[in-house]
Structures are given as structure tokens and as C-alpha cells.
Design an enzyme around this catalytic site. Structure first.
Site, mmCIF file in Angstrom:
data_model
loop_
_atom_site.group_PDB
_atom_site.id
_atom_site.type_symbol
_atom_site.label_atom_id
_atom_site.label_comp_id
_atom_site.label_asym_id
_atom_site.label_seq_id
_atom_site.Cartn_x
_atom_site.Cartn_y
_atom_site.Cartn_z
ATOM 1 N N CYS A 171 0.803 -1.224 0.000
ATOM 2 C CA CYS A 171 0.000 0.000 0.000
ATOM 3 C C CYS A 171 0.836 1.275 0.000
ATOM 4 C CB CYS A 171 -0.928 0.010 1.201
ATOM 5 S SG CYS A 171 -1.936 -1.480 1.337
ATOM 6 N N HIS A 306 -2.336 7.896 6.532
ATOM 7 C CA HIS A 306 -2.643 6.646 5.824
ATOM 8 C C HIS A 306 -4.113 6.303 6.038
ATOM 9 C CE1 HIS A 306 -1.745 2.930 3.815
ATOM 10 N NE2 HIS A 306 -2.120 2.203 4.859
ATOM 11 N N HIS A 344 -9.826 2.508 -0.195
ATOM 12 C CA HIS A 344 -8.372 2.285 -0.161
ATOM 13 C C HIS A 344 -7.886 1.943 -1.568
ATOM 14 C CE1 HIS A 344 -4.447 1.322 0.989
ATOM 15 N NE2 HIS A 344 -4.637 0.385 1.919
#
Length: 1011
Positions: A171, A306, A344
Site C-alpha cells: 500500500c 494513511h 483504499h
């Protein structure tokens, strides 16, 4: 570290196809989560929670509209290859082009440079979907499934030779890519870098993993730092930023969204599990980035966290940030996460956050965070010096600093520190009183497209964008279009003074039939000849409008004025612009016309218009000689001033008469009038007689009685006649001191009526030139025969020679242009001339057209790609195909074209120069079995519809063939045309200029081998 400037960006996120749409989504707190598109998978297939069943909580997510669309023709990618490519590759190619345009540079301008490409990409769902059946694997599918090719394709198609690498740290991939790009810039590996990431949710696989880990959001939404946070929701996304060293960006005048002050990357090491986050590592990476950036925590206004919306992840991240930011400060540090809007985006998560932060710094406002209204109290944000934004935060004056975090599932953490762009003072601007006098001057708006249809599509889009602007000057927009919207085959150019006029012109052009009137594809550069006007074209205040609008013209008129001043005793420039009738006096007219001719010619050369030849009519031959390098400006100015003064001193009584007759028709009349002779032969029936006024009046009366048109020329003396003799005797003394050089530009001599050969343009030449007839017609004919010009440009204050050229019987396709056609001429006429030459293939030096204050960065709408061709991840059913030649079954996989086949390649695209058009016409598929076989083979290898494979199509430029496809083509041709025998690659390559040239080669080969 030295700072890195973000000078361009482009992105496509769910509900946000572009940077402007992304910012709008953020500012309105939009929700981009939606149902799973049918073309991905059916979520009902994974809904069962029976024991042993494969189950996924993911029933919704963030999905890009039109993720299957790809303008493969634009990038010369064959349909077969496009269908094999991971759609992430396709999205990145278009995103890279648009990001580079957004940086204020034409993507083609970077070709061959060391520009680098750094792409974050996570996983390989495409390969798992497409390469499971080993019988269907092709070279195209192998390359199309490679993660490394995400960056390599951009470098290949844009011809960028710097570092090119894909990064997979899960990620955090795209923010790590930015970190690597910044370091490459700082180390000098490259001067420009594209950095970012991409993610497409192609299968339910990772959603199943999240479900099994207990991390999947029940309703497909991430709720960062919220009391309602229940897990991760997956999302598509692609984004790239264009990076440069800040000093370089400032030096080049590029617009800067924000600067990257510092970045850092670290790893969790051996912690409480390879997939679990580590608070201490997150804290350390932020602290390291701050050290590199030279900032302290209290300077940071906001952090794009994040923020996945998992209970554990949010808690650990807030604890790490609180340890760093829990310091004495006026206001808590704002935190948020764009995952609340999008979900996401995994491999693109870091770039989604970076672009959000850069836009926030650029607009000086931080969007509110979705789900901030129900803050998770267990995160103890306030006591840790943090806060969620329930409403947008306006940044205070001065430098503002932001942080961006991105953490990878395997423990690779990244953080970047951004700051507002440095303030710059526009040195070209100033108070209104000191501004350039060219306010409202016209510019040339340029646009290019890969097809006429693409050009019209982009014209409409630019029209819409310009129409939304407040009404104002268009010059800066035009200048930016000249820098950015270039390099594609079909050209458009429009002059405009303000945005309303520009929007209307673009809208009108977009609605016209194509290609006539809008799309121009020049096949070569224009061949331009300059024709310098002679005496009689002067008038009070000539070129005053151009002088007002063009700084370049002003500069060169000043140069000519300075060269003439020692010999004229005053300012010729002031005489020209003053509007006085004295301009008609010979002693003033000749220096004035010389100055105007020199200044106009040098203005054009400064704009990149270099003449292939020059021709001057009478006094016009002097500036022509200067431009050709025969005379220096100072020497020519001295001769012109002396010439004009001496002729002015001659007694009155001489004149000139224009006659619509040939020299032969007038011979008998001239024999009867010894005081009259030929002054100029401007055409077969365009003659000027010169001599005593009384004698001219007698000739005029006779000619009128014969029905011949005559017109008295408004001059003070009988130029180019024996009456000049007294002045020329004295002029010869001055002319004899001239040091003439051979012409550096071909010169058509109007004294000799032909192209100048080895004869020097010395004192004797200039003395004779003043006495003998001006042989304009013969000189123009010789110039035309020698150079075949495509454009004739008259250099003077009004059209005088172009009407003569129009009656000279030249080719009908020659275009006549004038930079200052008369009393109303202005900078717009100069702009129109440059626009015409641009459409014809000239690449001007655009800066010379604009005042310095107009050469400022303005954002233009990026290129609009075609969405007609659709490719997706479902393998097509294999079809049995039988060739015409040997009936051998050939099995192939058809590319999926969801909206039908691509449009046929326009015939204008190319006709190889070495194949005559007549031969191409004869190569008809219906009449030529060899061509038919070639077309079938090419269509099969490339996946093209048969109608698109025309004889004129070029293998590399138009059909996107590469070495692998050439080998496949060779095998298919040998199978279809066994009579051609086995063909080596060395034999085949020279024939691969076009489909037609290959067919011609094979036809000759078959005929030789056939008894």
C-alpha cells in the site's frame, strides 16, 4: 534535502476523472463508493457464508468509470496488444501524457531526454486472470501482465531514457515511488520525473483476504479515525505527478503546485507480524522526513494520514503521530485521509494522498474529512495534538507545511513533507502604468490531434474550458498552448485577443466538417520567399499598429533607426510613426521603407520564419541584401540614405506611369518619346514607364484612346530612368566603398531578372540598379522555378507586390501572406501570418510573438483521449480462421472491442514517398491477391479490422508493430504465400515501410519465383 517541485499532475479516481474533478470531490466531501461493475465480477457469487464457501464481505467499492477505455490508436498500439495489456498500463499511459501537459510542456518535447518514470503498483491480478490457461499465452500477454512494464511502457511510448522502474511495497508503493523519484532528481540521474501509482480492483481475491483477516468494511467504505470505522474498502485509482528540482522549475517559469521538502522510507523490521503495523517505525519515518525537510512538528499544518479505517491501524497511526506532534503549538495538527471519500486505492494510496495535499497547498485550503463528525474517542486526538477537520481549513499567509503518510502491509513505510510553492515576483509585470503597451494584443491558440476527429474533440473541450474563464486577455493562454498542445499530426491555429473571442472561435471550429477548415496535416515545412516592397508603398504612420503591439518589431525598427540616424540627421522611426506627409518625400521615403522592410523581415526571422529566397523591388532590394548577408545593416543604411538624399535633390518634372500592357506593345510609343523608358516590368501586362511628366501624359492619352488602362504613380521623380543620371554619378562614389559579401540566402535579382549567380552586389551593381528597369516579373519567375515556394510573404507597409504576383501565372496553391497589410494593420496580422505558417508545417519561435508579461504559466485542459475502443479482462472465445491460400486452420484470440471496431485509418495518415499514389491506388485488395494476403496477415497479427489495414498504413507509426509482431507477421505471410518461399528477416525489413510497400515487395518476389 533540496526541494522538489510538483509542476504537473493528473489522476483518475472513483467519481473524479481528472485533477479538477478530484478537487471538487474533496471540497464537497463527496462519496465515490458504488456497486461492483458487472464487467468485474458478480458479488453474489461470494456472498455465501456456508462452511467451506469462499466468502467476501466486499459488495461495494470505489471504481473508475471507463477503466476499459483506451485510445490505442493514439499510442500506436495494435488492438491485439491493447487487449493483452494490463488495463493499469493503459490508464498510466494516458495519465502520463496528461500530467506532462499539465506541467506546461508538450510530452513530445521530452523525447530522448533522461526523464525518469517511477510507478507504484501492487499485486498482479491481471496476470492471474489471463495466464491461467497456458494454451492461450502470447508474447503480448506476457509483456502485458508484467508489473515492471507499468513504468517501462511510459518510457517506451514517450521515448524517455532516464530511470524507469516499478515499485511494489504494497500500500505504500506509490509514495515510495515518489521518494525514489525525488532522490533521482537530487542525485542528477534525471531532470524530470514522473512518479505515482495505479490500482485496479479486477477480482475479489484481495477482498477475500481482507474478509479472512477481519479487515473488510461491511458496506464498502473506509471511515478513517471514526467511531464507526469497521475496516478497509477497496478502490481503483491512478495518479502521476511531474517532478523537477525547484530551481529548474523556477528558472523555466513552470507553475508549481507545491514543493516536496523531504521524504523518508523505512521498514518495520521484525515486529509483531509481517502484515501488522508498527507504531515506532511509523514515528521514526515521520521524524526522518522532518529532519530531511528541515522542519519541526509545530510547523506542520496538516497531515494526510494513511488512515485505512481499521481499528488497529488507526490507533497505531494516531499514537505514532501524537508522539511526534504532541508539542506546544497554537492549533492542533489537522489530520485526515482521502480513503474516506474513495476507499483504499492500495498501490495508488500514497499518490492519492500526495495529490490531495499538493492541491490543498495550491488552493491554500484543506478539505474537511469525511466521517469527522463521529471521532473515535479512543484515539485521544486532542491530547495528542491532533484534530479531525469537520470543515475546511484555510491556511494562513506565508509558507504552509503538510505531511503525507503511506504504510505498506509488509512493513515499508513512507512519509513526505510538502510545502506551499515559493513566492515569485513576475519581473515582466509591474504597475499598470509601466505595463507593456501590447495590452489586448492577439495571440495564436494552437491545438494538435492524432486524427481530425481527435482534434475536433479537443477543440470542443478547450472551448468549454475557456468559456468558463472570466473574460480577459487570451495571449497567455495562447502562449501556453504553443508550448503544450503541439507535436501531433493534425494542426489547428486560431488568433484571438480575448477569451470570449477565443472560446467562440474554438466552438465554431469544433462544429465544422473535418478535415476541411480545421484539421491540417502538413507533410513538409513551408518554403517561404520574402518579397521586399519598393517606393510608392509608404504612407503616414505606416506599421504604427504593429509597432504598438510587437516588442520585437519595435526592437528591430530601433536598430534600423540607429543605423540610419548618422546619415539622415534625425529619427526615421519618429518620422514613420508621426503621421506626417513628409514621409512621401524621396529623401524620407527611401530610408523609411528600408527601415520598415528590415524591421519586418527581422521580426519574421526572430519568429522562426526563415526565407528560402529573397527578392527586392527597387529600394526593397537593400533590406533584401541585408537579410541575405550581402550588406551589413550599417552599410546598407548609409547607401539608402545617400541614395534618397541625392534623388531628392534632382529637379522636378519626372514621374512614373503604370500601364496594363506588355513592353512589346509599348515599343513604338517609347521610340517616339526618348525622355521615357521602362521603369519596371512587373508582369506580362504590368509595366511602369518612367521619364518626363509631359511625355508620360502624351503616352497616357494615346493609350487611353486605345482602351489601355493607365495610372499615374504617386512619386516625386522618374526613378529607374535616364533622368537619374545626375544623382547616380555622385552616388557611384559612395557605392564604390561598399564591401559586398556573397549572399547566404538565394537572392533573385530584379536588376538582372534572374537568380543572382556569381555577380557581386558591389558599387557598380547598386549604381546600375538605380538607373535600369526593375525586372520584377522575370526575377519572380526565376525564383519560382528555382525554389517552388509554397508561401510568398511581402515585406513592406502594404500589399503592392502580392497583387502583381497573383497575376504572374504562378501555381494556384501558393499562399500569399503579409505581416502588415495596410493602415489598419496590427499585431493581429502578424499573428495571422504565423498561424498560417504553423498550419503549413512551420514550428515558430513562439516567444517572439508575445510580450514578456504574457509569457506566464496558465493551466490548460489536458488532452481528451478517445473512449471508443474498449478492452477488458475477459478472454475472447478462440475462433477458427481459415486462410485463403492454403486452407490451413489458424487459431487466434480476438481482442475484446466492447463498442465495435476502431475507425478506419484516415487515408491522409501517410502515403510512403517511395510509392507513387497511382501504384497505391492499383494495390486494391479486391484486385490484388498478394495485397489481400498481406492485409489478412497484418489484421490477424495486430487484431485490426480488415478495413483499417489500408495500403498506406505504416507498420511502426500507424499500426504499432514491434519486433515480436514482425516475426509473427513473417510466419503468417509464409503460410499464406507459399509461392514467395521462405523470407529472411533481413529481406523483409526494408519492405516494411507500409502495407502497400510490403505487398509490392512480395508481388515482385512471387513473379520472380513463378515460372
Amino acid at each position: 534535502m533540496d526541494s522538489i517541485a510538483i509542476v504537473g499532475l493528473d489522476c483518475a479516481f472513483p467519481g473524479a476523472p481528472g485533477g479538477d474533478a478530484y478537487w471538487d470531490l474533496l471540497m464537497r466531501g463527496g462519496d465515490a463508493v458504488g456497486d461492483i461493475p458487472e464487467q468485474r465480477w458478480n458479488p453474489r457469487d461470494y456472498a455465501s457464508q456456508e462452511p467451506g464457501a469462499v466468502h467476501s464481505e466486499m459488495t461495494r467499492g470505489g471504481f473508475i468509470d471507463d477503466a476499459d477505455a483506451f485510445d490505442n490508436d493514439f499510442f500506436s498500439v495494435a488492438p491485439r496488444e491493447a487487449a493483452a495489456m494490463d488495463p493499469q498500463h493503459r490508464l498510466l499511459l494516458q495519465c502520463a501524457w496528461r500530467a506532462l501537459e499539465d506541467s506546461g510542456r508538450a510530452p513530445g518535447a521530452l523525447a530522448g531526454t533522461d526523464a525518469g518514470v517511477f510507478v507504484g503498483v501492487m499485486g498482479g491480478e491481471w496476470g492471474r486472470l489471463r495466464m491461467g490457461d497456458h494454451t492461450e499465452i502470447t508474447p503480448q500477454l506476457g509483456a502485458g501482465s508484467s508489473a515492471g512494464m507499468t513504468a517501462n511502457r511510459i518510457s517506451y511510448h514517450l521515448n524517455l531514457t532516464g530511470p524507469s522502474l516499478a515499485v511494489d511495497t504494497a500500500c505504500s508503493s506509490s509514495l515510495v515511488a515518489v521518494h525514489l523519484a525525488a532522490n533521482a532528481l537530487l542525485s542528477g540521474e534525471c531532470d524530470t520525473a514522473l512518479a505515482g501509482g495505479v490500482n485496479l480492483v479486477l477480482s475479489p481475491a484481495l477482498g477475500i483476504v481482507y474478509t479472512q483477516l477481519g479487515l473488510a468494511s461491511a458496506d464498502g467504505r473506509c471511515r478513517p479515525f471514526s467511531a464507526d470505522a469497521d475496516g478497509i474498502a477497496r478502490s481503483d485509482g491512478v495518479g502521476l505527478v511531474v517532478l523537477r528540482r525547484t530551481a529548474d522549475a523556477l528558472a523555466d517559469g513552470q507553475r508549481i503546485y507545491a514543493v516536496i521538502r523531504g521524504t523518508a522510507v523505512n521498514q518495520d523490521g521484525r515486529s509483531n507480524g509481517v502484515t501488522a503495523p508498527n507504531r515506532w517505525s511509523q514515528q521514526k519515518v515521520v521524524e526522518a522526513a522532518y529532519r530531511r525537510a528541515g522542519v519541526t512538528p509545530e510547523q506542520v499544518s496538516f497531515i494526510e494520514a494513511h488512515g485505512t479505517g481499521t481499528v488497529l491501524g488507526d490507533a497505531i497511526e494516531c499514537a505514532a503521530l501524537g508522539t511526534v506532534h504532541g508539542v506546544e503549538r497554537a492549533e492542533p495538527c489537522a489530520i485526515g485521509s482521502v480513503k474516506g471519500n474513495l476507499g483504499h486505492t492500495e498501490g495508488a494510496a500514497g499518490i492519492a494522498g500526495l495529490i490531495k495535499a499538493a492541491l490543498a497547498l495550491h488552493h491554500r485550503i484543506v478539505p474537511a474529512s469525511r466521517f469527522a463528525d463521529r471521532e473515535n474517542p479512543q484515539l485521544r486526538l486532542a491530547e495528542r495534538g491532533l484534530r479531525l477537520l469537520k470543515s475546511p481549513l484555510r491556511l494562513p499567509p506565508g509558507e504552509a507545511v503538510a505531511g503525507v503518510s503511506s504504510f505498506g502491509m509488509g512493513g515499508t513505510n513512507a512519509h513526505a513533507v510538502l510545502a506551499t510553492a515559493p513566492r515569485t515576483r513576475n519581473k515582466a509585470a509591474g504597475s499598470a502604468a509601466r505595463r507593456d503597451s501590447a495590452a489586448g494584443a492577439a495571440g495564436v491558440f494552437t491545438l494538435t490531434g492524432d486524427t481530425p476527429e481527435a482534434l475536433r474533440r479537443n477543440l470542443a473541450d478547450q472551448a468549454e474550458a475557456v468559456a468558463k474563464r472570466p473574460r480577459g486577455e487570451a495571449a497567455a493562454l495562447c502562449w501556453n498552448s504553443n508550448r503544450i498542445k503541439t507535436g501531433l499530426p493534425f494542426r489547428f491555429a486560431l488568433t484571438a485577443r480575448d477569451t470570449a473571442e477565443l472560446a467562440a472561435g474554438l466552438r465554431q471550429a469544433a462544429g465544422q466538417d473535418l478535415p476541411a477548415g480545421v484539421a491540417h496535416r502538413p507533410w513538409s515545412r513551408p518554403v517561404v520567399a520574402f518579397l521586399f516592397t519598393g517606393q510608392g508603398s509608404q504612407f503616414p504612420a505606416m506599421t504604427a499598429g504593429l509597432h504598438r503591439d510587437s516588442a520585437v518589431y519595435r526592437h528591430f525598427l530601433d536598430e534600423a533607426d540607429a543605423a540610419l540616424a548618422p546619415h539622415t540627421g534625425g529619427s526615421v522611426r519618429e518620422l514613420i510613426l508621426g503621421g506626417e506627409q513628409r514621409i512621401h518625400e524621396t529623401g524620407n521615403a527611401q530610408p523609411a521603407l528600408f527601415a520598415v522592410g528590415y524591421a519586418l523581415a527581422r521580426t519574421l526571422t526572430e519568429l522562426g520564419v526563415q526565407p528560402a529566397a529573397v527578392l527586392g523591388h527597387s529600394i526593397g532590394e537593400y533590406p533584401a541584401a541585408v537579410l541575405a548577408g550581402v550588406l551589413s545593416l550599417d552599410e546598407a543604411a548609409r547607401l539608402v540614405a545617400v541614395r534618397g538624399a541625392l534623388m531628392q535633390e534632382l529637379p522636378a518634372g519626372g514621374g512614373m506611369l503604370a500601364v496594363n500592357a506588355s513592353p512589346a506593345d509599348l515599343r513604338s510609343l517609347l521610340d517616339d518619346e526618348p525622355q521615357v523608358g521602362l521603369g519596371a516590368v512587373n508582369g506580362p501586362a504590368d509595366v511602369v514607364l518612367s521619364g518626363a511628366v509631359k511625355a508620360l501624359e502624351r503616352i497616357a492619352e494615346i493609350l487611353r484612346s486605345r482602351g489601355v488602362r493607365t495610372r499615374a504613380v504617386p512619386v516625386s521623380h522618374a526613378f529607374h530612368s535616364p533622368l537619374m543620371a545626375p544623382a547616380l554619378a555622385r552616388f557611384a562614389e559612395t557605392a564604390g566603398t561598399v564591401a559586398a559579401a556573397p549572399p547566404q540566402v538565394p537572392l533573385a535579382s530584379t536588376r538582372y531578372g534572374r537568380m543572382l549567380r556569381d555577380e557581386p552586389m558591389d558599387g557598380a551593381y547598386w549604381t546600375g540598379q538605380a538607373a535600369e528597369p526593375v525586372l520584377f516579373s522575370s526575377a519572380l519567375g526565376a525564383l519560382n522555378e528555382a525554389l517552388a515556394p509554397t508561401h510568398l510573404i511581402e515585406i513592406g507597409p502594404k500589399p503592392q507586390l502580392l497583387p502583381l504576383a497573383g497575376r504572374a501565372g504562378l501555381r494556384g496553391d501558393i499562399e500569399f501572406l503579409h505581416p502588415a497589410p495596410g493602415a489598419e494593420a496590427s499585431g493581429r496580422d502578424l499573428a495571422e501570418l504565423v498561424a498560417a505558417l504553423y498550419r503549413a508545417g512551420l514550428d515558430p519561435e513562439w516567444d517572439a510573438l508575445y510580450a514578456p508579461r504574457q509569457r506566464t504559466a496558465e493551466r490548460l485542459r489536458p488532452y481528451v483521449f478517445s473512449d471508443r475502443h474498449r478492452f477488458w479482462n475477459r478472454p475472447a472465445e478462440p475462433a477458427e480462421k481459415t486462410t485463403r491460400s492454403d486452407r490451413t486452420p489458424v487459431r487466434r484470440v480476438e481482442p475484446v472491442l466492447a463498442l465495435g471496431p476502431p475507425a478506419a485509418l484516415p487515408a491522409e495518415f501517410a502515403e510512403p514517398a517511395d510509392i507513387p499514389p497511382a501504384r497505391l491506388d492499383a494495390l486494391s485488395q479486391d484486385r490484388d491477391p498478394v495485397l489481400a494476403a498481406v492485409v489478412e496477415a497484418v489484421a490477424e497479427v495486430g487484431g485490426y479490422p480488415l478495413e483499417q489495414v489500408v495500403a498506406a498504413a505504416r507498420f511502426y507509426e500507424d499500426l504499432g508493430f514491434d519486433s515480436v509482431m514482425i516475426m509473427q507477421l513473417k510466419d503468417r505471410i509464409e503460410a499464406r504465400l507459399s509461392s514467395a518461399g521462405e523470407i529472411s528477416v533481413q529481406q523483409l525489413l526494408p519492405a516494411l515501410r507500409s502495407v502497400g510497400s510490403l505487398a509490392e515487395f512480395l508481388t515482385e518476389r512471387v513473379s520472380v519465383r513463378t515460372p
